[in-house]
Design a protein around this motif. Sequence first.
Motif, PDB file in Angstrom:
ATOM      1  N   GLU A  17      36.765  39.494  49.292  1.00 12.93           N
ATOM      2  CA  GLU A  17      37.566  38.564  50.182  1.00 12.93           C
ATOM      3  C   GLU A  17      38.436  39.223  51.113  1.00 12.93           C
ATOM      4  O   GLU A  17      38.508  38.747  52.434  1.00 12.93           O
ATOM      5  CB  GLU A  17      38.115  37.488  49.355  1.00 12.93           C
ATOM      6  CG  GLU A  17      36.942  36.521  48.941  1.00 12.93           C
ATOM      7  CD  GLU A  17      37.500  35.728  47.533  1.00 12.93           C
ATOM      8  OE1 GLU A  17      38.502  35.698  47.175  1.00 12.93           O
ATOM      9  OE2 GLU A  17      36.520  35.336  46.569  1.00 12.93           O
ATOM     10  N   GLU A  57      31.143  43.565  41.823  1.00 14.87           N
ATOM     11  CA  GLU A  57      30.871  42.218  42.198  1.00 14.87           C
ATOM     12  C   GLU A  57      30.095  41.574  43.371  1.00 14.87           C
ATOM     13  O   GLU A  57      30.465  41.757  44.483  1.00 14.87           O
ATOM     14  CB  GLU A  57      32.536  41.395  42.712  1.00 14.87           C
ATOM     15  CG  GLU A  57      33.543  41.615  41.597  1.00 14.87           C
ATOM     16  CD  GLU A  57      34.588  40.617  41.979  1.00 14.87           C
ATOM     17  OE1 GLU A  57      34.784  40.013  41.159  1.00 14.87           O
ATOM     18  OE2 GLU A  57      35.334  40.955  42.857  1.00 14.87           O
ATOM     19  N   ASN A  86      41.539  36.724  38.272  1.00 15.13           N
ATOM     20  CA  ASN A  86      41.795  36.741  39.723  1.00 15.13           C
ATOM     21  C   ASN A  86      42.137  35.375  40.097  1.00 15.13           C
ATOM     22  O   ASN A  86      41.181  34.710  40.245  1.00 15.13           O
ATOM     23  CB  ASN A  86      41.011  37.673  40.375  1.00 15.13           C
ATOM     24  CG  ASN A  86      41.067  37.514  41.713  1.00 15.13           C
ATOM     25  OD1 ASN A  86      42.466  37.243  42.247  1.00 15.13           O
ATOM     26  ND2 ASN A  86      40.180  37.887  42.717  1.00 15.13           N
ATOM     27  N   LEU A  95      35.520  40.644  35.754  1.00 14.19           N
ATOM     28  CA  LEU A  95      36.815  40.295  36.697  1.00 14.19           C
ATOM     29  C   LEU A  95      36.297  38.738  37.020  1.00 14.19           C
ATOM     30  O   LEU A  95      34.856  38.325  37.624  1.00 14.19           O
ATOM     31  CB  LEU A  95      36.805  41.135  38.025  1.00 14.19           C
ATOM     32  CG  LEU A  95      37.858  40.794  39.179  1.00 14.19           C
ATOM     33  CD1 LEU A  95      39.054  40.732  38.483  1.00 14.19           C
ATOM     34  CD2 LEU A  95      37.816  41.683  40.271  1.00 14.19           C
ATOM     35  N   VAL A  96      37.341  37.902  36.548  1.00 11.97           N
ATOM     36  CA  VAL A  96      37.005  36.410  36.613  1.00 11.97           C
ATOM     37  C   VAL A  96      37.889  35.584  37.699  1.00 11.97           C
ATOM     38  O   VAL A  96      38.948  35.724  37.539  1.00 11.97           O
ATOM     39  CB  VAL A  96      37.057  35.842  35.208  1.00 11.97           C
ATOM     40  CG1 VAL A  96      36.729  34.339  35.182  1.00 11.97           C
ATOM     41  CG2 VAL A  96      36.135  36.674  34.134  1.00 11.97           C
ATOM     42  N   GLY A  97      37.191  34.983  38.554  1.00 13.26           N
ATOM     43  CA  GLY A  97      37.934  34.221  39.405  1.00 13.26           C
ATOM     44  C   GLY A  97      38.268  32.674  38.949  1.00 13.26           C
ATOM     45  O   GLY A  97      39.112  32.478  38.141  1.00 13.26           O
ATOM     46  N   GLY A  98      37.365  31.746  39.452  1.00 11.49           N
ATOM     47  CA  GLY A  98      37.425  30.346  39.053  1.00 11.49           C
ATOM     48  C   GLY A  98      37.586  30.040  37.525  1.00 11.49           C
ATOM     49  O   GLY A  98      38.554  29.329  37.338  1.00 11.49           O
ATOM     50  N   SER A 144      30.967  34.640  39.177  1.00 10.82           N
ATOM     51  CA  SER A 144      30.620  33.640  38.305  1.00 10.82           C
ATOM     52  C   SER A 144      30.276  33.674  36.839  1.00 10.82           C
ATOM     53  O   SER A 144      29.581  33.115  36.111  1.00 10.82           O
ATOM     54  CB  SER A 144      29.155  32.802  38.967  1.00 10.82           C
ATOM     55  OG  SER A 144      29.250  32.346  40.374  1.00 10.82           O
ATOM     56  N   ILE A 203      29.984  35.416  44.059  1.00  9.76           N
ATOM     57  CA  ILE A 203      31.149  35.108  43.877  1.00  9.76           C
ATOM     58  C   ILE A 203      31.563  33.589  44.221  1.00  9.76           C
ATOM     59  O   ILE A 203      31.367  33.388  45.479  1.00  9.76           O
ATOM     60  CB  ILE A 203      32.287  35.965  44.682  1.00  9.76           C
ATOM     61  CG1 ILE A 203      32.153  37.660  44.298  1.00  9.76           C
ATOM     62  CG2 ILE A 203      33.697  35.587  44.643  1.00  9.76           C
ATOM     63  CD1 ILE A 203      32.876  38.564  44.928  1.00  9.76           C
ATOM     64  N   GLY A 204      32.050  32.867  43.155  1.00 10.37           N
ATOM     65  CA  GLY A 204      32.340  31.664  43.454  1.00 10.37           C
ATOM     66  C   GLY A 204      31.066  30.583  43.761  1.00 10.37           C
ATOM     67  O   GLY A 204      31.170  29.542  44.274  1.00 10.37           O
ATOM     68  N   HIS A 223      38.631  43.843  47.232  1.00 10.65           N
ATOM     69  CA  HIS A 223      38.041  42.736  46.820  1.00 10.65           C
ATOM     70  C   HIS A 223      37.074  42.185  48.168  1.00 10.65           C
ATOM     71  O   HIS A 223      37.744  42.270  49.245  1.00 10.65           O
ATOM     72  CB  HIS A 223      38.976  41.496  46.420  1.00 10.65           C
ATOM     73  CG  HIS A 223      38.332  40.216  45.783  1.00 10.65           C
ATOM     74  ND1 HIS A 223      37.712  39.358  46.639  1.00 10.65           N
ATOM     75  CD2 HIS A 223      37.824  40.068  44.644  1.00 10.65           C
ATOM     76  CE1 HIS A 223      37.238  38.389  45.965  1.00 10.65           C
ATOM     77  NE2 HIS A 223      37.242  38.889  44.593  1.00 10.65           N
TER      78      HIS A 223
HETATM   79  P1  PGA Z   1      34.284  33.907  40.595  1.00 13.11           P
HETATM   80  O1  PGA Z   1      35.143  35.316  41.442  1.00 13.11           O
HETATM   81  O2  PGA Z   1      34.632  34.308  38.994  1.00 13.11           O
HETATM   82  O3  PGA Z   1      35.209  32.511  40.960  1.00 13.11           O
HETATM   83  O4  PGA Z   1      33.040  33.987  40.968  1.00 13.11           O
HETATM   84  C1  PGA Z   1      35.210  36.425  40.883  1.00 13.11           C
HETATM   85  C2  PGA Z   1      36.058  37.354  41.792  1.00 13.11           C
HETATM   86  O5  PGA Z   1      36.193  37.034  43.229  1.00 13.11           O
HETATM   87  O6  PGA Z   1      36.708  38.076  41.466  1.00 13.11           O
END
Ligand code: PGA
Length: 243
Positions: A91, A159, A9, A222-225, A203, A164-165, A89
Motif C-alpha cells: 500500500e 504478500e 498490521n 503478517l495479518v491485516g483485517g 487474507s 491483500i484484503g 508495504h
Molecule cells: P489482509 O492484509 O490480512 O487484510 O489481507 C495483509 C497486509 O496487508 O499486511
Amino acid sequence: MPRKLAAGNWKMNGLRANLAELETLEARHGDAGVDILICPPATLISACEDTPFDIGGQDCHVSESGAHTGDISAEMLADAGASYVLTGHSERRADHGETDAMVATKTQAAYDAGLIAVICIGETLAEREGGTTLTVIDTQLNGSIPEAANAENTVIAYEPVWAIGTGKVPTLEQIGEVHAHIRDRLTNRFSDGSEMRILYGGSVKGSNAAEIFSVAHVDGALVGGASLKADDFSPIITALENS
Ligand code: PGA
C-alpha cells in the motif's frame, strides 16, 4: 528454526478505544510461545507501552529528522516505544510511489534507530498471471534489502498484492514455491539467511492459518483485517503456536 512471529498490521484503523482488543489478546496470549507484533497507527504507539507484545510502526521516513511535514522518523518510532517497523508495504509502494531503493533506505534508517524491519514484497495479479512472480520477487529482494540485513534486524513478509484484503489466497503450492525461493536467495546472500524469518501475508484468517503455517519456510504471518479484533487474531496465534 527461526522463531515464529504473528504480526498484526492495523493500517489506518484504530482509536484509543480499540486498545481494549490488546487487553483481550493479552489475557489469552500474554505468555505465548511465539512472538506477537502489533503495528497500530503511529498515534497509538506510545499508548501501547504496557502491552507485553512487540509494537511496530507501519512506515518510517528515510531521514532522522528535518523539514518533512507529516512524516515520522525511525528514531521517533523507537522513542515512542516501537521495536519494529514495516517497510515497503504494497500500500505504501502503490499509494506513495515507494521504490525498492526507497524501501532499502528506509530499512537502513530503521536499523540505524535500532528497529527490526519487516520488509514487504509481493507480486501483483498481472505479474502472477504473466508468469513473472519469481523474477519480481528477485528484483524486490535485491533492491529492498540493505547489505546490513541479518536474521536479528530483518523479517521478510511475502504478500501477494492480489491477496491483500481480497479474501483470495494463493494455493499452498504457490506459497511454498515462493517461500522456498526467498529462503534460497536469503541463504545465498546472507550468512544467517537460513534464520531470517519469512512471513506470509494476504487474507490470513483463523480458518486458513493452520494450513498456511504447515508450508515449509513459512515462519509466521503478517495479518491485516483479521488482526483488528482479538477474536479474529487469537485463532491465528493459536494456529502458529501449534504449527
Ligand atoms: P489482509 O492484509 O490480512 O487484510 O489481507 C495483509 C497486509 O496487508 O499486511
